[in-house]
Design an enzyme around this catalytic site. Sequence first.
Site, PDB file in Angstrom:
ATOM      1  CG  ASP A  47       5.384 -35.142 -16.822  1.00 49.31           C
ATOM      2  OD1 ASP A  47       4.445 -34.750 -17.600  1.00 49.31           O
ATOM      3  OD2 ASP A  47       5.571 -35.678 -15.403  1.00 49.31           O
ATOM      4  CE1 TYR A  75       1.226 -42.796 -16.159  1.00 47.68           C
ATOM      5  CE2 TYR A  75      -0.467 -43.412 -14.710  1.00 47.68           C
ATOM      6  CZ  TYR A  75      -0.103 -42.864 -15.868  1.00 47.68           C
ATOM      7  OH  TYR A  75      -0.834 -41.916 -16.656  1.00 47.68           O
ATOM      8  CG  ASP A  89       9.893 -33.688 -12.343  1.00 45.52           C
ATOM      9  OD1 ASP A  89      10.837 -32.721 -11.982  1.00 45.52           O
ATOM     10  OD2 ASP A  89       9.446 -33.695 -13.677  1.00 45.52           O
ATOM     11  NE  ARG A 181       4.906 -34.190 -13.297  1.00 46.03           N
ATOM     12  CZ  ARG A 181       4.513 -32.756 -13.510  1.00 46.03           C
ATOM     13  NH1 ARG A 181       5.266 -31.767 -12.708  1.00 46.03           N
ATOM     14  NH2 ARG A 181       3.893 -32.531 -14.384  1.00 46.03           N
TER      15      ARG A 181
END
Length: 301
Positions: A47, A75, A89, A181
Site C-alpha cells: 500500500d 509484516y 487503515d 488491513r
Amino acid sequence: MGRKRKGRDISGWLVVDKPAGITSTAVVNKVRWALQAKKAGHAGTLDPEATGVLAIALGEATKTVPYITDALKAYVFTVRLGQETNTDDAEGEVTATSDQRPTDDIVKEALHGFVGEIMQVPPAFSAVKVDGERAYKRARDGEELDLQARPLWVESLVMLDRPDADHVELEMVCGKGGYVRAIARDLGRKLGCRGHVLRLRRTWSGPFEAEDGLTIDQVDKLAQTPDLDTHIRPLEEGLADLPELKATPEGATRLRHGNPGMVIPADVEYGDEAWASFEGRAVAVGRYKAGELHPDRVFNL
C-alpha cells in the site's frame, strides 16, 4: 511489427526499502529509470502508506516473480484499537468506534484464531477485481461491496508490544494474498473494540529483507551510475525456495531451446518443480521427470 522496447538488457533483483507516501508502481518506475532497464516489475504490492521490502525484478528475473509472490513474507504493524475505518487503515473515514479495550491476555488469545488456514474477506478498498473492475474504484464511488472470502495461510501472528491501551504492535508471517488491513479489521471485531492499521512495514519477503534494501534517496543518488549495478542481486535468488538441479552440458543446450534436458539426479521426486543450472547460472524452471527437467520457463542469460 511492434516497437522495440528501449533500455539495457539487465537481469537480477534490486531490493528497495520502500518509504511511505509512494506507490509500488512508482518505485518500479524509479528503479527502471535509475538503471535504464528495459524491463522491470515488483514481487508483491505494498500500500502507498506502507513501508518495507519491495523486491524489483529486472529483465529475465521477472520470470521468477511468482516464486517470490508465493513465498512467505513478514509484516510488523500497529493496530489502532477503538476505531474502524472504511479503508481499514488510518487514511480512511471512521465508520465505527468503541470504548472497550481488551487486556493483553485477551488480545493474545484472540490471535490464535488467525493462525493456520483462515478465510479472509479483502478490504473494500483493495485491488481485488469485481466484475472486471478494481474494488477500490467502486468503493470510492460509494458502492457497497459484497466481497467473497479467500483462503490465506498464516504461519504466525504474535503480539510484539502494547505501548498503551489504544495500540497493539503485531508481527505476522503469511503466504500469498494476505491483507494486513483485513487482519486488523477482523481482530478488532473479534475483540469487540474495532480496529484499523495505523502503521505497516514488510520486514522480509522470501529471501529478501528490508534492512538489505536501498532507500529511494540512495537509488536517486546512484542513478545511472555503475555503483547502482553493484547492488543488483542474482536472478537465482528468486528461486531460493525451489530445489536446484545441475544440468549436463548437452542438457543445458536442450533446455535453452525449450526442450527437456538431462540433469544430474538429486533429492527430488518425479514431477517435482525445480530449476536447472549450468556453470552457476539458471537455465530453466520446470518439472523433474526421469532424469530430465521439462521446462516451463527458460532464462536467456
